[in-house]
Design a protein around this motif. Structure first.
Motif, PDB file in Angstrom:
ATOM      1  N   ALA A  45      -9.440  -4.953 -31.111  1.00 20.52           N
ATOM      2  CA  ALA A  45      -9.203  -3.597 -31.600  1.00 20.52           C
ATOM      3  C   ALA A  45     -10.125  -2.582 -30.930  1.00 20.52           C
ATOM      4  CB  ALA A  45      -9.392  -3.549 -33.113  1.00 20.52           C
ATOM      5  N   ILE A  46     -11.358  -2.960 -30.708  1.00 21.05           N
ATOM      6  CA  ILE A  46     -12.327  -2.010 -30.152  1.00 21.05           C
ATOM      7  C   ILE A  46     -12.213  -1.905 -28.640  1.00 21.05           C
ATOM      8  CG2 ILE A  46     -14.788  -1.486 -29.899  1.00 21.05           C
ATOM      9  CD1 ILE A  46     -13.594  -1.103 -32.756  1.00 21.05           C
ATOM     10  N   TYR A  47     -12.139  -3.024 -27.963  1.00 26.14           N
ATOM     11  CA  TYR A  47     -12.185  -3.012 -26.499  1.00 26.14           C
ATOM     12  C   TYR A  47     -10.806  -3.073 -25.853  1.00 26.14           C
ATOM     13  CZ  TYR A  47     -17.004  -4.036 -27.641  1.00 26.14           C
ATOM     14  OH  TYR A  47     -18.256  -3.996 -28.172  1.00 26.14           O
ATOM     15  N   GLY A  48      -9.763  -3.350 -26.623  1.00 26.92           N
ATOM     16  CA  GLY A  48      -8.407  -3.306 -26.121  1.00 26.92           C
ATOM     17  C   GLY A  48      -8.010  -4.427 -25.177  1.00 26.92           C
ATOM     18  N   ARG A  49      -8.672  -5.544 -25.255  1.00 25.80           N
ATOM     19  CA  ARG A  49      -8.329  -6.693 -24.405  1.00 25.80           C
ATOM     20  C   ARG A  49      -8.745  -7.978 -25.117  1.00 25.80           C
ATOM     21  NH1 ARG A  49     -12.489  -3.833 -22.264  1.00 25.80           N
ATOM     22  NH2 ARG A  49     -14.477  -4.876 -22.070  1.00 25.80           N
ATOM     23  N   LYS A  50      -8.220  -9.091 -24.615  1.00 22.76           N
ATOM     24  CA  LYS A  50      -8.592 -10.382 -25.184  1.00 22.76           C
ATOM     25  C   LYS A  50     -10.044 -10.702 -24.848  1.00 22.76           C
ATOM     26  CE  LYS A  50      -6.267 -14.085 -25.041  1.00 22.76           C
ATOM     27  NZ  LYS A  50      -5.496 -15.257 -24.624  1.00 22.76           N
ATOM     28  N   ILE A  72     -21.471  -9.979 -36.600  1.00 26.32           N
ATOM     29  CA  ILE A  72     -20.951  -9.815 -35.241  1.00 26.32           C
ATOM     30  C   ILE A  72     -19.779  -8.838 -35.250  1.00 26.32           C
ATOM     31  CG2 ILE A  72     -19.867 -11.007 -33.302  1.00 26.32           C
ATOM     32  CD1 ILE A  72     -21.541 -13.487 -34.146  1.00 26.32           C
ATOM     33  N   ALA A  73     -18.868  -8.985 -36.199  1.00 23.88           N
ATOM     34  CA  ALA A  73     -17.727  -8.070 -36.288  1.00 23.88           C
ATOM     35  C   ALA A  73     -18.183  -6.644 -36.595  1.00 23.88           C
ATOM     36  CB  ALA A  73     -16.756  -8.557 -37.351  1.00 23.88           C
ATOM     37  N   ALA A  74     -19.161  -6.497 -37.477  1.00 15.65           N
ATOM     38  CA  ALA A  74     -19.663  -5.159 -37.820  1.00 15.65           C
ATOM     39  C   ALA A  74     -20.321  -4.490 -36.619  1.00 15.65           C
ATOM     40  CB  ALA A  74     -20.648  -5.248 -38.981  1.00 15.65           C
ATOM     41  N   VAL A  75     -21.065  -5.240 -35.835  1.00 14.84           N
ATOM     42  CA  VAL A  75     -21.728  -4.663 -34.665  1.00 14.84           C
ATOM     43  C   VAL A  75     -20.701  -4.308 -33.591  1.00 14.84           C
ATOM     44  CG1 VAL A  75     -23.340  -5.155 -32.789  1.00 14.84           C
ATOM     45  CG2 VAL A  75     -23.961  -5.708 -35.125  1.00 14.84           C
ATOM     46  N   ILE A  76     -19.669  -5.112 -33.444  1.00 11.93           N
ATOM     47  CA  ILE A  76     -18.604  -4.770 -32.492  1.00 11.93           C
ATOM     48  C   ILE A  76     -17.955  -3.453 -32.904  1.00 11.93           C
ATOM     49  CG2 ILE A  76     -16.314  -5.443 -31.670  1.00 11.93           C
ATOM     50  CD1 ILE A  76     -17.324  -8.346 -31.639  1.00 11.93           C
ATOM     51  N   GLU A  77     -17.686  -3.282 -34.192  1.00 10.42           N
ATOM     52  CA  GLU A  77     -17.107  -2.032 -34.677  1.00 10.42           C
ATOM     53  C   GLU A  77     -18.092  -0.880 -34.538  1.00 10.42           C
ATOM     54  OE1 GLU A  77     -15.817  -2.980 -38.618  1.00 10.42           O
ATOM     55  OE2 GLU A  77     -14.288  -4.365 -37.889  1.00 10.42           O
ATOM     56  N   TYR A  78     -19.375  -1.136 -34.745  1.00  6.22           N
ATOM     57  CA  TYR A  78     -20.412  -0.115 -34.576  1.00  6.22           C
ATOM     58  C   TYR A  78     -20.481   0.350 -33.120  1.00  6.22           C
ATOM     59  CZ  TYR A  78     -25.197   1.702 -34.165  1.00  6.22           C
ATOM     60  OH  TYR A  78     -26.293   2.465 -33.891  1.00  6.22           O
ATOM     61  N   SER A  79     -20.279  -0.566 -32.187  1.00  7.79           N
ATOM     62  CA  SER A  79     -20.376  -0.210 -30.774  1.00  7.79           C
ATOM     63  C   SER A  79     -19.251   0.714 -30.329  1.00  7.79           C
ATOM     64  CB  SER A  79     -20.397  -1.466 -29.900  1.00  7.79           C
ATOM     65  OG  SER A  79     -19.121  -2.072 -29.876  1.00  7.79           O
ATOM     66  N   PRO A  85     -18.230   2.214 -25.079  1.00  4.76           N
ATOM     67  CA  PRO A  85     -18.319   0.952 -25.824  1.00  4.76           C
ATOM     68  C   PRO A  85     -18.168  -0.251 -24.900  1.00  4.76           C
ATOM     69  CG  PRO A  85     -16.647   2.409 -26.757  1.00  4.76           C
ATOM     70  CD  PRO A  85     -17.119   3.032 -25.500  1.00  4.76           C
ATOM     71  N   SER A  86     -19.038  -1.224 -25.086  1.00  5.67           N
ATOM     72  CA  SER A  86     -18.966  -2.427 -24.266  1.00  5.67           C
ATOM     73  C   SER A  86     -19.571  -3.596 -25.036  1.00  5.67           C
ATOM     74  CB  SER A  86     -19.723  -2.227 -22.954  1.00  5.67           C
ATOM     75  OG  SER A  86     -21.106  -2.103 -23.196  1.00  5.67           O
ATOM     76  N   ALA A  88     -21.713  -5.572 -23.721  1.00  7.04           N
ATOM     77  CA  ALA A  88     -23.136  -5.605 -23.376  1.00  7.04           C
ATOM     78  C   ALA A  88     -23.954  -4.807 -24.396  1.00  7.04           C
ATOM     79  CB  ALA A  88     -23.344  -5.059 -21.969  1.00  7.04           C
ATOM     80  N   TYR A  89     -23.447  -3.644 -24.793  1.00  7.81           N
ATOM     81  CA  TYR A  89     -24.145  -2.838 -25.797  1.00  7.81           C
ATOM     82  C   TYR A  89     -24.151  -3.563 -27.143  1.00  7.81           C
ATOM     83  CZ  TYR A  89     -25.147   0.968 -29.020  1.00  7.81           C
ATOM     84  OH  TYR A  89     -25.677   1.733 -30.007  1.00  7.81           O
ATOM     85  N   ALA A  90     -22.999  -4.111 -27.532  1.00  6.39           N
ATOM     86  CA  ALA A  90     -22.917  -4.830 -28.808  1.00  6.39           C
ATOM     87  C   ALA A  90     -23.856  -6.034 -28.811  1.00  6.39           C
ATOM     88  CB  ALA A  90     -21.476  -5.272 -29.074  1.00  6.39           C
ATOM     89  N   ARG A  91     -23.921  -6.775 -27.705  1.00  3.90           N
ATOM     90  CA  ARG A  91     -24.810  -7.937 -27.621  1.00  3.90           C
ATOM     91  C   ARG A  91     -26.271  -7.501 -27.743  1.00  3.90           C
ATOM     92  NH1 ARG A  91     -23.876  -9.884 -22.510  1.00  3.90           N
ATOM     93  NH2 ARG A  91     -25.651  -8.691 -21.828  1.00  3.90           N
ATOM     94  N   THR A  92     -26.627  -6.379 -27.108  1.00  2.00           N
ATOM     95  CA  THR A  92     -27.998  -5.873 -27.199  1.00  2.00           C
ATOM     96  C   THR A  92     -28.334  -5.494 -28.635  1.00  2.00           C
ATOM     97  OG1 THR A  92     -27.842  -5.070 -24.932  1.00  2.00           O
ATOM     98  CG2 THR A  92     -29.588  -4.146 -26.298  1.00  2.00           C
ATOM     99  N   VAL A  93     -27.404  -4.828 -29.317  1.00  2.00           N
ATOM    100  CA  VAL A  93     -27.628  -4.470 -30.726  1.00  2.00           C
ATOM    101  C   VAL A  93     -27.780  -5.730 -31.566  1.00  2.00           C
ATOM    102  CG1 VAL A  93     -26.567  -3.386 -32.748  1.00  2.00           C
ATOM    103  CG2 VAL A  93     -26.479  -2.244 -30.540  1.00  2.00           C
ATOM    104  N   LEU A  94     -26.938  -6.729 -31.318  1.00  2.00           N
ATOM    105  CA  LEU A  94     -27.029  -7.988 -32.066  1.00  2.00           C
ATOM    106  C   LEU A  94     -28.372  -8.675 -31.846  1.00  2.00           C
ATOM    107  CD1 LEU A  94     -23.463  -9.428 -31.598  1.00  2.00           C
ATOM    108  CD2 LEU A  94     -24.642  -9.169 -33.777  1.00  2.00           C
ATOM    109  N   GLU A  95     -28.809  -8.744 -30.600  1.00  2.00           N
ATOM    110  CA  GLU A  95     -30.091  -9.394 -30.314  1.00  2.00           C
ATOM    111  C   GLU A  95     -31.239  -8.642 -30.977  1.00  2.00           C
ATOM    112  OE1 GLU A  95     -30.000  -9.506 -26.063  1.00  2.00           O
ATOM    113  OE2 GLU A  95     -28.733 -11.295 -26.007  1.00  2.00           O
ATOM    114  N   ARG A  96     -31.176  -7.312 -30.981  1.00  2.00           N
ATOM    115  CA  ARG A  96     -32.219  -6.519 -31.636  1.00  2.00           C
ATOM    116  C   ARG A  96     -32.209  -6.763 -33.138  1.00  2.00           C
ATOM    117  NH1 ARG A  96     -34.963  -1.082 -30.804  1.00  2.00           N
ATOM    118  NH2 ARG A  96     -36.147  -1.038 -32.723  1.00  2.00           N
TER     119      ARG A  96
END
Length: 158
Positions: A45-50, A72-79, A85-86, A88-96
């Motif tokens: 839904a967020i990134y438009g691809r599989k 993980i789903a919440a951070v993807i939606e936050y990104s 939106p990418s 990479a940004y979501a992964r960085t937020v998750l790691e933080r």
């Protein structure tokens, strides 16, 4: 000096279908259940691809570190609110968030709300209201050259 055999075994080699490392069944089952239900849908839904397999493996490693699927789903939606939106940004937020001890979506939402409150308080403290710059509409009475109520009614008829 180390032999080349020890170097090749210690280095990470990419895996293919025939040499993929075995996962524990509970983690794999949990991941597959939540993956289909929450994470895959949010990613699409967020990134438009599989979701590519590389990102699936990164999500598995984040879950092994303690991230819950709803986080993980919440951070993807936050990104999605980011300028670009990418994953990479979501992964960085998750790691933080994992380094801060956040494990669930509720904790993440609470951290976001706390940050927004602090930012709003900080912005409000910077704003100064000067009397010279506080303009308001002046009320004119008939004594000061303004129109009387009768004049206003007469002007409305025209």
């Amino acid at each position: 000096m180390a032999s080349t055999d020890s170097l090749t075994t210690s280095m990470h080699t990419p895996y293919y279908n025939n040499n993929k490392p075995k996962e524990s069944s509970s983690l794999s089952q949990d991941y597959n259940y939540y993956y289909k239900a929450q994470i895959e849908e949010a990613y699409t839904a967020i990134y438009g691809r599989k979701m590519p397999p590389v990102i699936r493996s990164q999500i598995r490693s984040l879950m092994a570190q303690g991230a819950m699927p709803d986080l993980i789903a919440a951070v993807i939606e936050y990104s999605a609110a980011a300028p670009r939106p990418s994953w990479a940004y979501a992964r960085t937020v998750l790691e933080r968030q994992l380094s801060m001890g956040t494990r669930t979506a509720e904790q993440f939402e609470a951290a976001c709300d706390s940050y927004r409150r602090k930012a709003a308080e900080k912005a409000a403290s910077w704003r100064k209201i000067l009397p010279e710059q506080n303009y308001s509409q002046r009320d004119y009475s008939p004594m000061e050259g303004g129109m009387s109520q009768a004049d206003i009614e007469e002007a409305r008829k025209l």
